[in-house]
Design a protein around this motif. Sequence first.
Motif, PDB file in Angstrom:
ATOM      1  N   ASN A  92       0.846  -1.193   0.000  1.00 18.34           N
ATOM      2  CA  ASN A  92       0.000   0.000   0.000  1.00 18.34           C
ATOM      3  C   ASN A  92       0.881   1.242   0.000  1.00 18.34           C
ATOM      4  O   ASN A  92       1.931   1.266   0.659  1.00 18.34           O
ATOM      5  CB  ASN A  92      -0.901   0.025   1.235  1.00 18.34           C
ATOM      6  CG  ASN A  92      -2.003  -1.001   1.151  1.00 18.34           C
ATOM      7  OD1 ASN A  92      -2.326  -1.505   0.081  1.00 18.34           O
ATOM      8  ND2 ASN A  92      -2.588  -1.329   2.289  1.00 18.34           N
ATOM      9  N   PRO A  93       0.481   2.262  -0.738  1.00 11.11           N
ATOM     10  CA  PRO A  93       1.294   3.484  -0.753  1.00 11.11           C
ATOM     11  C   PRO A  93       1.263   4.164   0.616  1.00 11.11           C
ATOM     12  O   PRO A  93       0.227   4.232   1.267  1.00 11.11           O
ATOM     13  CB  PRO A  93       0.639   4.351  -1.823  1.00 11.11           C
ATOM     14  CG  PRO A  93      -0.741   3.823  -1.963  1.00 11.11           C
ATOM     15  CD  PRO A  93      -0.685   2.377  -1.596  1.00 11.11           C
ATOM     16  N   GLY A  94       2.412   4.643   1.023  1.00 11.47           N
ATOM     17  CA  GLY A  94       2.504   5.354   2.293  1.00 11.47           C
ATOM     18  C   GLY A  94       2.163   6.813   2.113  1.00 11.47           C
ATOM     19  O   GLY A  94       1.786   7.248   1.027  1.00 11.47           O
ATOM     20  N   PRO A  95       2.288   7.571   3.170  1.00 14.02           N
ATOM     21  CA  PRO A  95       2.040   9.008   3.028  1.00 14.02           C
ATOM     22  C   PRO A  95       3.049   9.608   2.061  1.00 14.02           C
ATOM     23  O   PRO A  95       4.247   9.347   2.158  1.00 14.02           O
ATOM     24  CB  PRO A  95       2.227   9.558   4.447  1.00 14.02           C
ATOM     25  CG  PRO A  95       2.992   8.514   5.178  1.00 14.02           C
ATOM     26  CD  PRO A  95       2.696   7.204   4.502  1.00 14.02           C
ATOM     27  N   SER A  96       2.566  10.389   1.125  1.00 14.82           N
ATOM     28  CA  SER A  96       3.460  10.938   0.104  1.00 14.82           C
ATOM     29  C   SER A  96       4.176  12.166   0.661  1.00 14.82           C
ATOM     30  O   SER A  96       3.557  13.157   1.007  1.00 14.82           O
ATOM     31  CB  SER A  96       2.680  11.317  -1.149  1.00 14.82           C
ATOM     32  OG  SER A  96       1.741  12.321  -0.853  1.00 14.82           O
ATOM     33  N   ALA A  97       5.466  12.066   0.740  1.00 12.31           N
ATOM     34  CA  ALA A  97       6.283  13.191   1.167  1.00 12.31           C
ATOM     35  C   ALA A  97       6.830  13.843  -0.091  1.00 12.31           C
ATOM     36  O   ALA A  97       7.513  13.209  -0.883  1.00 12.31           O
ATOM     37  CB  ALA A  97       7.420  12.716   2.057  1.00 12.31           C
ATOM     38  N   LYS A  98       6.508  15.099  -0.281  1.00 15.53           N
ATOM     39  CA  LYS A  98       6.989  15.806  -1.465  1.00 15.53           C
ATOM     40  C   LYS A  98       8.489  16.040  -1.312  1.00 15.53           C
ATOM     41  O   LYS A  98       8.933  16.720  -0.410  1.00 15.53           O
ATOM     42  CB  LYS A  98       6.273  17.153  -1.602  1.00 15.53           C
ATOM     43  CG  LYS A  98       4.790  17.034  -1.803  1.00 15.53           C
ATOM     44  CD  LYS A  98       4.492  16.864  -3.253  1.00 15.53           C
ATOM     45  CE  LYS A  98       2.986  16.828  -3.455  1.00 15.53           C
ATOM     46  NZ  LYS A  98       2.622  16.767  -4.815  1.00 15.53           N
ATOM     47  N   LYS A  99       9.261  15.458  -2.208  1.00 13.31           N
ATOM     48  CA  LYS A  99      10.704  15.630  -2.180  1.00 13.31           C
ATOM     49  C   LYS A  99      11.112  16.562  -3.306  1.00 13.31           C
ATOM     50  O   LYS A  99      10.525  16.565  -4.376  1.00 13.31           O
ATOM     51  CB  LYS A  99      11.401  14.281  -2.331  1.00 13.31           C
ATOM     52  CG  LYS A  99      11.164  13.358  -1.161  1.00 13.31           C
ATOM     53  CD  LYS A  99      11.956  12.086  -1.318  1.00 13.31           C
ATOM     54  CE  LYS A  99      11.719  11.183  -0.123  1.00 13.31           C
ATOM     55  NZ  LYS A  99      12.443   9.920  -0.248  1.00 13.31           N
ATOM     56  N   LEU A 100      12.132  17.334  -3.052  1.00 14.88           N
ATOM     57  CA  LEU A 100      12.646  18.233  -4.073  1.00 14.88           C
ATOM     58  C   LEU A 100      13.616  17.471  -4.968  1.00 14.88           C
ATOM     59  O   LEU A 100      14.475  16.742  -4.485  1.00 14.88           O
ATOM     60  CB  LEU A 100      13.367  19.417  -3.427  1.00 14.88           C
ATOM     61  CG  LEU A 100      12.513  20.347  -2.568  1.00 14.88           C
ATOM     62  CD1 LEU A 100      13.391  21.407  -1.935  1.00 14.88           C
ATOM     63  CD2 LEU A 100      11.441  20.991  -3.398  1.00 14.88           C
ATOM     64  N   SER A 101      13.466  17.661  -6.256  1.00 15.26           N
ATOM     65  CA  SER A 101      14.382  17.017  -7.183  1.00 15.26           C
ATOM     66  C   SER A 101      15.696  17.785  -7.203  1.00 15.26           C
ATOM     67  O   SER A 101      15.804  18.904  -6.702  1.00 15.26           O
ATOM     68  CB  SER A 101      13.776  16.984  -8.585  1.00 15.26           C
ATOM     69  OG  SER A 101      13.748  18.285  -9.132  1.00 15.26           O
TER      70      SER A 101
END
Length: 67
Positions: free
Chosen positions: A16-25
Amino acid sequence: MPPEGFHVVRRRVRRNPGPSAKKLSGWTIAALIAVVWLWGRVFGFGEADPAQPSSPQPSVSATAARG
């Protein structure tokens, strides 16, 4: 029935997908660094006024050497 924390997609068990943490590229980080650098070059970072040159004060040893 898949175990807890998993689901089935096309007969395959997936996590199951976890909480999406927005990461900087890497490009985003490079762009931010470039913006900060350009901001500093164009507008400065609130630089202090240039130091006023003080008038030279003769030292005590200079007056003693004359005598």
